[in-house]
Design a protein around this motif. Structure first.
Motif, PDB file in Angstrom:
ATOM      1  N   GLU A 188       0.846  -1.194   0.000  1.00 29.64           N
ATOM      2  CA  GLU A 188       0.000   0.000   0.000  1.00 29.64           C
ATOM      3  C   GLU A 188       0.879   1.240   0.000  1.00 29.64           C
ATOM      4  O   GLU A 188       1.800   1.358   0.821  1.00 29.64           O
ATOM      5  N   PHE A 189       0.611   2.123  -0.921  1.00 27.80           N
ATOM      6  CA  PHE A 189       1.431   3.336  -1.031  1.00 27.80           C
ATOM      7  C   PHE A 189       0.693   4.387  -1.865  1.00 27.80           C
ATOM      8  O   PHE A 189      -0.253   4.074  -2.588  1.00 27.80           O
ATOM      9  N   THR A 190       1.176   5.603  -1.757  1.00 28.42           N
ATOM     10  CA  THR A 190       0.661   6.703  -2.592  1.00 28.42           C
ATOM     11  C   THR A 190       1.719   7.010  -3.645  1.00 28.42           C
ATOM     12  O   THR A 190       2.908   7.094  -3.317  1.00 28.42           O
ATOM     13  N   VAL A 191       1.278   7.148  -4.890  1.00 27.12           N
ATOM     14  CA  VAL A 191       2.251   7.418  -5.957  1.00 27.12           C
ATOM     15  C   VAL A 191       2.286   8.915  -6.252  1.00 27.12           C
ATOM     16  O   VAL A 191       1.257   9.544  -6.464  1.00 27.12           O
ATOM     17  N   HIS A 192       3.495   9.469  -6.240  1.00 27.13           N
ATOM     18  CA  HIS A 192       3.600  10.897  -6.551  1.00 27.13           C
ATOM     19  C   HIS A 192       4.300  11.131  -7.885  1.00 27.13           C
ATOM     20  O   HIS A 192       4.343  12.266  -8.365  1.00 27.13           O
ATOM     21  N   GLN A 193       4.824  10.034  -8.497  1.00 23.34           N
ATOM     22  CA  GLN A 193       5.536  10.196  -9.773  1.00 23.34           C
ATOM     23  C   GLN A 193       4.590   9.981 -10.943  1.00 23.34           C
ATOM     24  O   GLN A 193       3.426   9.619 -10.771  1.00 23.34           O
ATOM     25  N   ASN A 194       5.114  10.176 -12.151  1.00 24.53           N
ATOM     26  CA  ASN A 194       4.387   9.720 -13.342  1.00 24.53           C
ATOM     27  C   ASN A 194       5.380   9.168 -14.342  1.00 24.53           C
ATOM     28  O   ASN A 194       6.549   9.553 -14.355  1.00 24.53           O
ATOM     29  N   GLY A 195       4.916   8.214 -15.177  1.00 24.54           N
ATOM     30  CA  GLY A 195       5.796   7.629 -16.178  1.00 24.54           C
ATOM     31  C   GLY A 195       5.577   6.130 -16.316  1.00 24.54           C
ATOM     32  O   GLY A 195       4.543   5.590 -15.918  1.00 24.54           O
ATOM     33  N   THR A 196       6.583   5.458 -16.897  1.00 20.47           N
ATOM     34  CA  THR A 196       6.509   4.032 -17.192  1.00 20.47           C
ATOM     35  C   THR A 196       7.330   3.261 -16.169  1.00 20.47           C
ATOM     36  O   THR A 196       8.557   3.400 -16.121  1.00 20.47           O
ATOM     37  N   TYR A 197       6.671   2.488 -15.364  1.00 13.41           N
ATOM     38  CA  TYR A 197       7.342   1.724 -14.313  1.00 13.41           C
ATOM     39  C   TYR A 197       6.926   0.255 -14.443  1.00 13.41           C
ATOM     40  O   TYR A 197       6.153  -0.100 -15.330  1.00 13.41           O
ATOM     41  N   PHE A 198       7.469  -0.586 -13.575  1.00 14.02           N
ATOM     42  CA  PHE A 198       7.030  -1.977 -13.633  1.00 14.02           C
ATOM     43  C   PHE A 198       7.169  -2.650 -12.282  1.00 14.02           C
ATOM     44  O   PHE A 198       7.801  -2.115 -11.372  1.00 14.02           O
ATOM     45  N   TYR A 199       6.495  -3.772 -12.166  1.00 14.18           N
ATOM     46  CA  TYR A 199       6.590  -4.574 -10.941  1.00 14.18           C
ATOM     47  C   TYR A 199       7.209  -5.909 -11.306  1.00 14.18           C
ATOM     48  O   TYR A 199       7.016  -6.408 -12.421  1.00 14.18           O
ATOM     49  N   HIS A 200       7.972  -6.465 -10.388  1.00 15.62           N
ATOM     50  CA  HIS A 200       8.572  -7.772 -10.671  1.00 15.62           C
ATOM     51  C   HIS A 200       8.985  -8.452  -9.383  1.00 15.62           C
ATOM     52  O   HIS A 200       9.199  -7.793  -8.356  1.00 15.62           O
ATOM     53  N   SER A 201       9.085  -9.756  -9.462  1.00 16.29           N
ATOM     54  CA  SER A 201       9.691 -10.498  -8.369  1.00 16.29           C
ATOM     55  C   SER A 201      11.142 -10.064  -8.263  1.00 16.29           C
ATOM     56  O   SER A 201      11.787  -9.774  -9.273  1.00 16.29           O
ATOM     57  N   HIS A 202      11.679 -10.008  -7.057  1.00 10.32           N
ATOM     58  CA  HIS A 202      13.084  -9.616  -6.966  1.00 10.32           C
ATOM     59  C   HIS A 202      14.024 -10.811  -6.968  1.00 10.32           C
ATOM     60  O   HIS A 202      15.211 -10.678  -6.738  1.00 10.32           O
ATOM     61  N   SER A 203      13.521 -11.996  -7.249  1.00  7.80           N
ATOM     62  CA  SER A 203      14.381 -13.177  -7.362  1.00  7.80           C
ATOM     63  C   SER A 203      14.706 -13.389  -8.835  1.00  7.80           C
ATOM     64  O   SER A 203      13.791 -13.480  -9.663  1.00  7.80           O
ATOM     65  N   PRO A 204      16.003 -13.446  -9.175  1.00  4.58           N
ATOM     66  CA  PRO A 204      16.376 -13.450 -10.596  1.00  4.58           C
ATOM     67  C   PRO A 204      15.794 -14.613 -11.394  1.00  4.58           C
ATOM     68  O   PRO A 204      15.402 -14.436 -12.546  1.00  4.58           O
ATOM     69  N   MET A 205      15.736 -15.800 -10.807  1.00  2.04           N
ATOM     70  CA  MET A 205      15.213 -16.912 -11.590  1.00  2.04           C
ATOM     71  C   MET A 205      13.701 -16.802 -11.774  1.00  2.04           C
ATOM     72  O   MET A 205      13.163 -17.177 -12.814  1.00  2.04           O
ATOM     73  N   GLN A 206      13.031 -16.243 -10.783  1.00  2.11           N
ATOM     74  CA  GLN A 206      11.590 -15.991 -10.965  1.00  2.11           C
ATOM     75  C   GLN A 206      11.371 -14.935 -12.050  1.00  2.11           C
ATOM     76  O   GLN A 206      10.400 -15.011 -12.816  1.00  2.11           O
ATOM     77  N   GLN A 207      12.281 -13.970 -12.136  1.00  6.72           N
ATOM     78  CA  GLN A 207      12.173 -12.978 -13.213  1.00  6.72           C
ATOM     79  C   GLN A 207      12.271 -13.651 -14.574  1.00  6.72           C
ATOM     80  O   GLN A 207      11.510 -13.339 -15.496  1.00  6.72           O
TER      81      GLN A 207
END
Ligand SMILES: [Cu+2]
Length: 464
Positions: A157-176
């Motif tokens: 849970e968070f408030t976003v103050h930026q704008n643009g192109t972002y992404f979400y991902h697992s932080h485990s390299p093999m899961q990526q």
């Protein structure tokens, strides 16, 4: 223009109600926010209005509900079966049945709650790439949070103050490298000037799926499958834009290589990075943008040039795929053999996977005397039918023959054709393929006869 005539005829049939096939192959799912299937030109629109939603071809948007002012998303990490080519379905991991995961689109200033449910057989955490949010939400297993175990949930849970192109991902390299990434679009509170008429998003991924396998080998160094939004060309759904419109395309790369993305027929400017909007003073002209690993790049251009323009990674091996995959455990014998034999092999493979015909382009009568032959001579496999969808209506016969890997089309269509394709898209109408003899404009000389002749020889070779 024959292709145009055929296309128009197809469209007329559709309007007359003769073609009612509603195969919504690869169509975008309805957007959770207001959809703009037919968009006005920028000149018709005033700035200051809400930004248009991003269309990520072949990927869904993630719907949300509102709870006490927060936008609430349900994100499910789970194993996914993804058809990345007409003959190839892989067992990857992703979100909500998709890899890349569904696109999340929110507005600058929104309060966002993402309820992550882990249906994987192992733990994970999700990182919000580039977002300036509290440390506890950063998704670092053992650091900012405990790993989220199988069957467990975690609320970001968070408030976003930026704008643009972002992404979400697992932080485990093999899961990526199993596919655990998705786009996270932050629309600006005030629309950027100049406003765009079309806004597209594409996630660049690569996979190591060895022949006879369906599971990506995440420890392997041979990344042999290259995808835009989880599909290889010609399964990629074209970007349909109206002639004269202003277009934005956003690229996100989470893989093992950097990808120089090249656009034909137009000059663009890079208007944004993974850090958001770039100042206009940095907008130099270009036609290729290097999208490095973990980077995002936004490009913008005015679609002034009508045509079916390629948009692709220019790394030679990235606009191919694993040819050996078709062969299973057999060796491909194109090198140092007669073309009849190569044709025979390719034809056998083609019939297994439903390709129309494998040898479309002419070769020289003495081709086999030339060291190095063949290179691409037997690679062009038309599969128009296998990837038919409204967005492909009106393309010339065998358009798909050299579409492979990280590649798609930007279809810059005059208003009448644009409206026809959009109409087809809305009704899910797939136009009949043009006749086999249909050639692109300008290809009607001696090459045609030669092509026909070699075709027949090829068929004879194939039947031996
Ligand atoms: Cu590439």
């Amino acid at each position: 223009m024959n292709s145009r005539r055929t296309f128009l005829q197809g469209a007329i049939n559709a309007i007359a109600g003769l073609g009612g096939a509603s195969q919504l192959l690869g169509m975008n799912q309805p957007l959770p926010v207001e959809s703009h299937p037919v968009r006005p030109n920028a000149s018709d629109r005033s700035t200051g209005i809400a930004p248009i939603p991003v269309i990520a071809p072949d990927v869904k948007n993630l719907a949300f509900t509102i709870d006490n002012g927060a936008k609430v998303f349900q994100l499910i990490a789970e194993p996914v079966k993804r058809k990345i080519a007409p003959w190839k379905t892989i067992d990857c991991w992703g979100f909500n049945g998709s890899s890349p995961g569904p696109t999340i689109q929110v507005n600058q200033g929104d309060h966002v709650r993402v309820i992550l449910e882990n249906r994987l057989p192992e733990s994970l955490a999700i990182h919000w790439h580039g977002l300036e949010i509290p440390y506890a939400m950063d998704g670092m297993p053992y650091l900012s949070q405990k790993p989220i175990g199988p069957g467990s949930r975690f609320v970001y849970e968070f408030t976003v103050h930026q704008n643009g192109t972002y992404f979400y991902h697992s932080h485990s390299p093999m899961q990526q490298m199993m596919g655990m990434v998705g786009m996270f679009i932050l629309h600006p509170s005030r629309v950027h000037a100049p406003a765009v008429d079309h806004d597209f998003g594409i996630v660049l991924q690569e996979w190591a799926v060895l022949p006879n396998n369906t599971v990506p080998n995440t420890a392997n160094m041979e990344w042999n499958w290259l995808t835009f939004n989880g599909v290889s060309s010609p399964m990629t759904t074209p970007l349909i834009v109206r002639l004269g419109s202003r277009v934005r395309a956003r690229f996100v790369n989470l893989g093992m290589d950097h990808h120089p993305i090249h656009l034909h027929g137009h000059t663009f400017v890079v208007t944004g990075t993974e850090g958001g909007r770039q100042p206009e003073t940095l907008w130099g002209p270009a036609n290729t943008v290097l999208v490095g690993v973990a980077q995002a790049r936004d490009i913008e251009f005015v679609a002034t040039n009508p045509g079916e323009w390629m948009l692709h990674c220019h790394m030679p091996h990235h606009n191919m795929n694993a040819m050996s995959d078709l062969l299973g455990d057999r060796m491909m014998m194109t090198a140092d053999t007669a073309d009849e034999r190569a044709l025979s092999q390719m034809q056998t493979l083609a019939s297994q996977v439903g390709f129309e015909h494998v040898h479309h382009a002419p070769i020289a009568p003495d081709a086999n005397k030339v060291p190095g032959f063949p290179q691409d001579a037997f690679m062009d496999m038309g599969m128009d039918e296998a990837v038919a969808k409204p967005e492909n209506n009106g393309l010339p016969r065998n358009w798909s023959a050299m579409m492979m890997g990280m590649m798609t089309l930007v279809r810059v269509l005059p208003r009448d054709l644009y409206d026809l394709v959009m109409n087809d898209l809305q009704r899910g109408y797939v136009a009949p393929l043009p006749p086999v003899g249909e050639r692109p404009p300008g290809e009607r000389d001696g090459h045609h006869e030669q092509h026909q002749r070699k075709d027949e020889e090829g068929r004879e070779g194939g039947s031996r």
